[in-house]
Design an enzyme around this catalytic site. Sequence first.
Site, PDB file in Angstrom:
ATOM      1  N   HIS A   1       0.804  -1.238   0.000  1.00 25.46           N
ATOM      2  CA  HIS A   1       0.000   0.000   0.000  1.00 25.46           C
ATOM      3  C   HIS A   1       0.830   1.278   0.000  1.00 25.46           C
ATOM      4  O   HIS A   1       0.278   2.371  -0.074  1.00 25.46           O
ATOM      5  CB  HIS A   1      -0.962   0.032   1.195  1.00 25.46           C
ATOM      6  CG  HIS A   1      -0.292   0.386   2.490  1.00 25.46           C
ATOM      7  ND1 HIS A   1       0.396  -0.523   3.241  1.00 25.46           N
ATOM      8  CD2 HIS A   1      -0.197   1.565   3.149  1.00 25.46           C
ATOM      9  CE1 HIS A   1       0.888   0.065   4.309  1.00 25.46           C
ATOM     10  NE2 HIS A   1       0.547   1.343   4.281  1.00 25.46           N
TER      11      HIS A   1
HETATM   12  C1  UD1 Z   1      -2.294   5.996   5.148  1.00 23.75           C
HETATM   13  C2  UD1 Z   1      -1.011   6.620   5.699  1.00 23.75           C
HETATM   14  C3  UD1 Z   1       0.091   5.576   5.707  1.00 23.75           C
HETATM   15  C4  UD1 Z   1      -0.333   4.324   6.434  1.00 23.75           C
HETATM   16  C5  UD1 Z   1      -1.652   3.815   5.871  1.00 23.75           C
HETATM   17  C6  UD1 Z   1      -2.149   2.659   6.705  1.00 23.75           C
HETATM   18  C7  UD1 Z   1      -0.678   9.023   5.221  1.00 23.75           C
HETATM   19  C8  UD1 Z   1       0.050   9.996   4.384  1.00 23.75           C
HETATM   20  N1  UD1 Z   1      -0.562   7.730   4.848  1.00 23.75           N
HETATM   21  O1  UD1 Z   1      -2.034   5.645   3.800  1.00 23.75           O
HETATM   22  O2  UD1 Z   1       1.230   6.112   6.370  1.00 23.75           O
HETATM   23  O3  UD1 Z   1       0.657   3.347   6.293  1.00 23.75           O
HETATM   24  O4  UD1 Z   1      -2.639   4.861   5.909  1.00 23.75           O
HETATM   25  O5  UD1 Z   1      -3.073   1.880   6.006  1.00 23.75           O
HETATM   26  O6  UD1 Z   1      -1.327   9.381   6.182  1.00 23.75           O
HETATM   27  N2  UD1 Z   1      -9.390   4.601   0.857  1.00 23.75           N
HETATM   28  C9  UD1 Z   1     -10.633   4.010   0.796  1.00 23.75           C
HETATM   29  N3  UD1 Z   1     -11.244   3.731   1.983  1.00 23.75           N
HETATM   30  C10 UD1 Z   1     -10.711   4.005   3.188  1.00 23.75           C
HETATM   31  C11 UD1 Z   1      -9.455   4.615   3.220  1.00 23.75           C
HETATM   32  C12 UD1 Z   1      -8.813   4.910   2.036  1.00 23.75           C
HETATM   33  O7  UD1 Z   1     -11.170   3.725  -0.269  1.00 23.75           O
HETATM   34  O8  UD1 Z   1     -11.342   3.706   4.227  1.00 23.75           O
HETATM   35  C13 UD1 Z   1      -8.684   4.867  -0.439  1.00 23.75           C
HETATM   36  C14 UD1 Z   1      -9.007   6.229  -1.048  1.00 23.75           C
HETATM   37  O9  UD1 Z   1      -9.015   6.085  -2.408  1.00 23.75           O
HETATM   38  C15 UD1 Z   1      -7.781   7.050  -0.635  1.00 23.75           C
HETATM   39  C16 UD1 Z   1      -6.673   6.016  -0.635  1.00 23.75           C
HETATM   40  O10 UD1 Z   1      -7.279   4.817  -0.205  1.00 23.75           O
HETATM   41  O11 UD1 Z   1      -7.536   8.103  -1.519  1.00 23.75           O
HETATM   42  C17 UD1 Z   1      -5.521   6.367   0.277  1.00 23.75           C
HETATM   43  O12 UD1 Z   1      -5.970   6.606   1.611  1.00 23.75           O
HETATM   44  P1  UD1 Z   1      -5.127   7.572   2.583  1.00 23.75           P
HETATM   45  O13 UD1 Z   1      -5.685   7.506   3.941  1.00 23.75           O
HETATM   46  O14 UD1 Z   1      -4.975   8.913   1.977  1.00 23.75           O
HETATM   47  O15 UD1 Z   1      -3.680   6.945   2.556  1.00 23.75           O
HETATM   48  P2  UD1 Z   1      -3.229   5.440   2.784  1.00 23.75           P
HETATM   49  O16 UD1 Z   1      -2.611   4.950   1.539  1.00 23.75           O
HETATM   50  O17 UD1 Z   1      -4.332   4.667   3.388  1.00 23.75           O
HETATM   51  N1  UDP Z   2      -3.833  -5.337   8.828  1.00 22.09           N
HETATM   52  C1  UDP Z   2      -5.112  -5.885   8.988  1.00 22.09           C
HETATM   53  N2  UDP Z   2      -5.768  -6.300   7.866  1.00 22.09           N
HETATM   54  C2  UDP Z   2      -5.248  -6.215   6.613  1.00 22.09           C
HETATM   55  C3  UDP Z   2      -3.948  -5.657   6.465  1.00 22.09           C
HETATM   56  C4  UDP Z   2      -3.271  -5.210   7.593  1.00 22.09           C
HETATM   57  O1  UDP Z   2      -5.594  -5.998  10.104  1.00 22.09           O
HETATM   58  O2  UDP Z   2      -5.925  -6.604   5.647  1.00 22.09           O
HETATM   59  C5  UDP Z   2      -3.119  -4.867  10.023  1.00 22.09           C
HETATM   60  C6  UDP Z   2      -1.760  -5.474  10.208  1.00 22.09           C
HETATM   61  O3  UDP Z   2      -1.857  -6.706  10.892  1.00 22.09           O
HETATM   62  C7  UDP Z   2      -1.033  -4.413  11.007  1.00 22.09           C
HETATM   63  C8  UDP Z   2      -1.640  -3.127  10.495  1.00 22.09           C
HETATM   64  O4  UDP Z   2      -2.874  -3.485   9.870  1.00 22.09           O
HETATM   65  O5  UDP Z   2      -1.320  -4.526  12.385  1.00 22.09           O
HETATM   66  C9  UDP Z   2      -0.722  -2.483   9.520  1.00 22.09           C
HETATM   67  O6  UDP Z   2      -1.381  -1.447   8.879  1.00 22.09           O
HETATM   68  P1  UDP Z   2      -1.006  -0.936   7.433  1.00 22.09           P
HETATM   69  O7  UDP Z   2      -0.237  -1.977   6.714  1.00 22.09           O
HETATM   70  O8  UDP Z   2      -2.254  -0.435   6.833  1.00 22.09           O
HETATM   71  O9  UDP Z   2      -0.113   0.352   7.744  1.00 22.09           O
HETATM   72  P2  UDP Z   2       1.403   0.606   8.209  1.00 22.09           P
HETATM   73  O10 UDP Z   2       1.705  -0.267   9.365  1.00 22.09           O
HETATM   74  O11 UDP Z   2       2.286   0.360   7.036  1.00 22.09           O
HETATM   75  O12 UDP Z   2       1.396   2.051   8.549  1.00 22.09           O
END
Ligand code: UD1
Ligand code: UDP
Length: 357
Positions: free
Chosen positions: A203
Amino acid sequence: MKIMTIVGARPQFIKAAPVSRALRKIADEFLLHTGQHYDANMSQLFFDELQIPAPDLNLEIGSGPHGLQTGQMLVAIEKALMAQQPDWVLVYGDTNSTLAGAVAAAKLNIPIAHVEAGLRSYNRLMPEEINRILTDRISALLFCPTSCAVTHLAEEGIRSGVHWTGDVMYDAALYFAALAQTKSAVLQKLNLQPHSYVLATVHRAQNTDDPAALSRIMGALLESGQTIVFPVHPRTAGFLRQYGLLEKMAACSRIRLLAPVGYLDMICLEKNARRIVTDSGGVQKEAYFFQTPCITLREETEWSETVEDGWNVLTGTDPEKIVQAVSSFHPTRPQGRHYGDGRAADRIAELLSKIGH
Ligand code: UD1
Ligand code: UDP
């Protein structure tokens, strides 16, 4: 003492689970959800499964470009802080919700406590690196998960308010692993034998937003010849669709594309995987906690101990390196104890109650 905890993204709910439990014994906690993550399987599911108290306020900010998302959070968090007047603001990790919470608090002279302080990738192209550096700079209490994080802060001249606590994600993994064992039927549901599959998550923006990078990673997963269980982050699902890669992945019977799964199912999948391929910070560590060899789709990691111990290998997005590691990467050395003793959340609550008043 009144503490406003600010969360917004999936890993922050997991980190907040043990900390909120400990905090509520010593303080009045106001839980603010920015709404950065909002799909039921990215948010509500974690509150339900991990018994996190319902947010006192959900700002429902949702998705958007960095400036818009962070700016909207800043405006709304400031309003909430003025209404609630907490003694402390507690933020987690390195997301836009973290930065917005920290900046809003700093402008109102409310002291900030940062959980997961001191992590560095030394790659400023990552939005998370900017969020971490800025949040650490303005925090009064910096709770470090590792001794390496304490060293990073010292190198930047940050010594005051720095505490090594251990990693709250280790607390969560220990606490919920037993529950996952009894509650999760994910292997049966997916008809998977233990150690018969590789678990993948992707991601990070640098891997998803660049079509060439995402295509190299997907190509390597297809080429690996392994059964791949792949819970797809919504960001990644969007880009796979946009780049025409989703159909290609779905057409391969060895690739099991799933919607994001809950934490208990995820823990089970991690524990029983032959190997894990990921660019997630949390998943790299959980692989280490559960002694599953990890292949990280990045050139660097904040969790350098996992690599130094030989349990995590950095492949970047090089398909050859990924395919090779997926089939044959084997840790050969025992693990160290870098992430504490499962009592990081208690230590954080104790420190806040001692210093916070
Ligand atoms: C965010 C964090 C990242 C973290 C990740 C955990 C920032 C800059 N990034 O990244 O550090 O590792 O969360 O998962 O804060 N979307 C949905 N539904 C949701 C959420 C997101 O469809 O419930 C989609 C949307 O298209 C959105 C994209 O995912 O534009 C990205 O979501 P966003 O929260 O901006 O960043 P993440 O990639 O989730
Ligand atoms: N995780 C989860 N379901 C998923 C993918 C990840 O519960 O389908 C959990 C994972 O076990 C970990 C956390 O989400 O505890 C990590 O989050 P993510 O990878 O979104 O973000 P990051 O840690 O890179 O910020």
